[in-house]
Design an enzyme around this catalytic site. Structure first.
Site, PDB file in Angstrom:
ATOM      1  N   HIS A 139       0.835  -1.208   0.000  1.00  0.00           N
ATOM      2  CA  HIS A 139       0.000   0.000   0.000  1.00  0.00           C
ATOM      3  C   HIS A 139       0.864   1.250   0.000  1.00  0.00           C
ATOM      4  CE1 HIS A 139       0.217   0.897   4.449  1.00  0.00           C
ATOM      5  NE2 HIS A 139       0.377  -0.421   4.548  1.00  0.00           N
ATOM      6  N   ASP A 177      -0.559   4.276   0.528  1.00  0.00           N
ATOM      7  CA  ASP A 177      -1.130   5.293   1.426  1.00  0.00           C
ATOM      8  C   ASP A 177      -0.459   5.187   2.787  1.00  0.00           C
ATOM      9  OD1 ASP A 177      -2.463   2.781   1.994  1.00  0.00           O
ATOM     10  OD2 ASP A 177      -4.030   3.877   3.067  1.00  0.00           O
ATOM     11  N   ASP A 224       6.005   1.688   6.712  1.00  0.00           N
ATOM     12  CA  ASP A 224       4.595   1.270   6.532  1.00  0.00           C
ATOM     13  C   ASP A 224       3.930   2.162   5.500  1.00  0.00           C
ATOM     14  OD1 ASP A 224       2.085   0.208   6.896  1.00  0.00           O
ATOM     15  OD2 ASP A 224       1.774   1.084   8.872  1.00  0.00           O
ATOM     16  N   GLU A 252      -5.237   1.047   2.363  1.00  0.00           N
ATOM     17  CA  GLU A 252      -5.030   0.029   3.401  1.00  0.00           C
ATOM     18  C   GLU A 252      -5.250   0.619   4.785  1.00  0.00           C
ATOM     19  OE1 GLU A 252      -3.365  -2.651   6.331  1.00  0.00           O
ATOM     20  OE2 GLU A 252      -2.774  -0.593   5.995  1.00  0.00           O
ATOM     21  N   GLU A 253      -4.761   1.834   4.977  1.00  0.00           N
ATOM     22  CA  GLU A 253      -4.826   2.431   6.318  1.00  0.00           C
ATOM     23  C   GLU A 253      -6.237   2.877   6.699  1.00  0.00           C
ATOM     24  OE1 GLU A 253      -2.527   1.889   8.210  1.00  0.00           O
ATOM     25  OE2 GLU A 253      -0.560   2.146   7.312  1.00  0.00           O
ATOM     26  N   ASP A 270       4.809  -6.053   4.709  1.00  0.00           N
ATOM     27  CA  ASP A 270       4.126  -4.964   5.435  1.00  0.00           C
ATOM     28  C   ASP A 270       4.024  -5.334   6.915  1.00  0.00           C
ATOM     29  OD1 ASP A 270       2.781  -2.553   5.734  1.00  0.00           O
ATOM     30  OD2 ASP A 270       0.820  -3.407   5.257  1.00  0.00           O
TER      31      ASP A 270
HETATM   32  N1  BES Z   1       1.348  -2.737   8.140  1.00  0.00           N
HETATM   33  C1  BES Z   1       0.305  -2.625   9.085  1.00  0.00           C
HETATM   34  C2  BES Z   1      -0.068  -3.932   9.730  1.00  0.00           C
HETATM   35  C3  BES Z   1       0.981  -4.608  10.571  1.00  0.00           C
HETATM   36  C4  BES Z   1       1.980  -3.911  11.213  1.00  0.00           C
HETATM   37  C5  BES Z   1       0.919  -5.957  10.732  1.00  0.00           C
HETATM   38  C6  BES Z   1       2.927  -4.574  11.976  1.00  0.00           C
HETATM   39  C7  BES Z   1       1.844  -6.621  11.503  1.00  0.00           C
HETATM   40  C8  BES Z   1       2.866  -5.917  12.125  1.00  0.00           C
HETATM   41  C9  BES Z   1      -0.915  -2.036   8.382  1.00  0.00           C
HETATM   42  O1  BES Z   1      -0.587  -0.952   7.555  1.00  0.00           O
HETATM   43  C10 BES Z   1      -1.846  -1.488   9.424  1.00  0.00           C
HETATM   44  O2  BES Z   1      -1.471  -0.567  10.098  1.00  0.00           O
HETATM   45  N2  BES Z   1      -3.056  -2.034   9.506  1.00  0.00           N
HETATM   46  C11 BES Z   1      -4.048  -1.514  10.388  1.00  0.00           C
HETATM   47  C12 BES Z   1      -5.402  -2.015  10.017  1.00  0.00           C
HETATM   48  C13 BES Z   1      -6.175  -1.112   9.108  1.00  0.00           C
HETATM   49  C14 BES Z   1      -7.568  -1.653   8.887  1.00  0.00           C
HETATM   50  C15 BES Z   1      -6.258   0.311   9.570  1.00  0.00           C
HETATM   51  C16 BES Z   1      -3.764  -1.954  11.799  1.00  0.00           C
HETATM   52  O3  BES Z   1      -3.213  -3.023  12.034  1.00  0.00           O
HETATM   53  O4  BES Z   1      -4.136  -1.185  12.700  1.00  0.00           O
HETATM   54 MN    MN Z   2       1.022  -1.354   6.390  1.00  0.00          MN
HETATM   55 MN    MN Z   3      -0.306   0.856   8.901  1.00  0.00          MN
END
Ligand code: BES
Ligand code: MN
Ligand code: MN
Length: 456
Positions: free
Chosen positions: A86, A88, A119, A152-153, A179
């Site tokens: 992603h 964003d 990220d 994604e965020e 990611d």
């Molecule tokens: N890259 C992250 C997810 C992540 C980080 C997984 C570290 C494992 C270890 C992703 O960009 C993220 O931040 N996802 C969000 C969910 C989204 C629906 C907002 C999260 O995990 O809060």
């Molecule tokens: Mn991410």
């Molecule tokens: Mn993230």
């Protein structure tokens, strides 16, 4: 492979310059005032994919931010890897806590400081440069498809629609994502799962308007006080979540699985020192690794109400609100959990207030099958460039689209992340190690090579 090494040494500085250029684009998906930047970032990604040798590169519009797609099919008989990432990023605030501008990347102590550095711009860009390495040296071992999204965020809602409508175009043998994080460069790890998410917002309303806290205080329920009590009651004295039924479907690990998980090198003193806390907190009966990987949690992400401006104002607010999220583990269902939360929150509300509960978004947890050839290919790739095989770990964060890759496309996902938990994701001063960036670019081609070989 020597040709890859030579190519990467020659183009090392340019790879970094290009990443810094991407990081200068404030592609914040949550805030519509950044929409032109998000679009500009998609254009930049498209251009870089084309330069790297991808074909059919296209910016696919959605009801929200666009998806960038590109592919290189060298032989339909060979396996195909779908790379997801992603472009964003999370909002950069609180801005005053950054040591340098979030969108003015600087390199300090061998780390790139910028929003999105880890990220996920710094991580998905490793795939673009790894692909360039293979395509420009005519050594692509398999077909590659890229799908880099811009939401994604904020929950990937439009990507969910896109994959349902593009099943043919997205046909592949496995999904590869960088990611997530590793333990360290000395102790590489591979995430074997992600937690799911259920994101809620609650609003508690007391009187029909803000009141003088002296004239009415003592006679009327203060919604901020009530909200705090309600939130506090959602953990018991052992820090278990008190929502009835919340743990019913939680998959418990066997003794052996728990022992394997806890064998990972983890230094609690270092962890506490890094975070500036004297004591850790969490569900009784589980270790820190377990609490952040295989156990569900409930967190307040934000809470507000009443007067928060400069100085003081004596007021009994009419409303108070909070954003509350729950991390979920197999086999919890985010829709069921959201409904449970709502019913519970409504039930515990005293008659002195009214409550409104809304669901923002959610996603299912995911577990990677460690006996899949692609998992073996990722392990071997890491062994080739780190000198030792990866430790299997569970990631605490969420990438909701991963469960949909399985459901809609029938594809398993490999989480080959090169970040660190301490990279300050979603925080001020997000960073990504130069060594992590280059190690990723070096490792990824081996994944493709081993995956192609092992799939034969
Ligand atoms: N890259 C992250 C997810 C992540 C980080 C997984 C570290 C494992 C270890 C992703 O960009 C993220 O931040 N996802 C969000 C969910 C989204 C629906 C907002 C999260 O995990 O809060
Ligand atoms: Mn991410
Ligand atoms: Mn993230």
């Amino acid at each position: 492979m020597q040709v890859w090494k030579d190519y990467q040494v020659t183009h090392k500085d340019r790879f970094l310059e290009e990443l810094l250029e991407l990081l200068r684009i404030p592609s914040v998906s949550a805030d519509s005032s950044f929409s032109p930047d998000v679009k500009a970032c998609a254009e930049a990604v498209k251009l870089r994919l084309q330069e790297a040798g991808a074909e059919k590169v296209e910016i696919c519009p959605t009801a929200g931010h666009p998806i960038v797609y590109g592919e290189k099919i060298i032989d339909p008989a060979l396996p195909t890897v779908l790379v997801y990432g992603h472009y964003d990023v999370q909002p950069a605030d609180p801005l005053e806590l950054w040591h340098s501008g979030p969108f003015e990347p600087v390199i300090k102590d061998e780390k790139i400081y910028a929003r999105g550095s880890a990220d996920d711009k710094g991580q998905f860009y490793m795939h673009v440069k790894a692909f360039e390495t293979m395509s420009k040296t005519n050594t692509l071992p398999c077909n590659i498809k890229f799908m880099i999204e811009g939401e994604e965020e904020v929950g990937s809602a439009n990507l969910g629609i896109f994959i349902k409508e593009n099943k043919e175009r997205l046909k592949a043998d496995v999904v590869l994502i960088s990611d997530t994080a590793m333990l360290s460069l000395e102790n590489p790890s591979l995430d074997t799962g992600l937690r799911g998410l259920s994101y809620m917002e609650v609003e508690v309303t007391g009187p029909n308007r803000d009141l003088h806290s002296g004239v009415y205080g003592g006679a009327v329920a203060n919604p901020a006080t009530i909200l705090c009590k309600m939130i506090a009651s959602m953990h018991d004295e052992n820090n278990h979540i008190t929502i009835p039924g919340f743990y019913d479907k939680v998959q418990e690990l066997t003794k052996e699985e728990r022992a394997a998980l806890n064998a990972a090198p983890f230094d609690e003193a270092e962890y506490k020192a890094d975070l500036g806390v004297d004591e850790l907190w969490g569900e009784k009966g589980y270790t820190t690794i377990e609490r952040t990987g295989i156990r569900p949690t409930l967190e307040v992400n934000g809470i507000w109400g009443g007067y928060t401006g400069e100085g003081s104002k004596t007021v009994l607010p009419s409303k108070a609100s909070a954003k509350i999220s729950m991390r979920l583990v197999p086999n919890q269902d985010w829709k069921e959990i959201s409904a449970m939360f709502q019913a519970h929150f409504e039930k515990i509300a005293p008659k002195s207030v009214k409550v409104k509960v809304t669901t923002h978004h959610g996603g299912s947890p995911y577990v990677t099958p460690t006996d899949h050839v692609a998992f073996k290919a990722a392990s071997e790739a890491i062994r080739s460039t780190f000198g030792k095989g990866p430790i299997p770990m569970r990631g605490g964060g969420s990438i909701p689209i991963v469960a949909l890759f399985e459901k809609e496309l029938g594809l398993k996902t490999i989480l080959m992340g090169f970040g660190l938990d301490s990279d300050n994701l979603h925080s001020p001063n997000e960073k990504y190690g130069l060594a992590n960036f280059y190690k990723g670019i070096e490792t990824i081609p081996y994944f493709h090579k081993y995956f192609a070989e092992m799939s034969k």
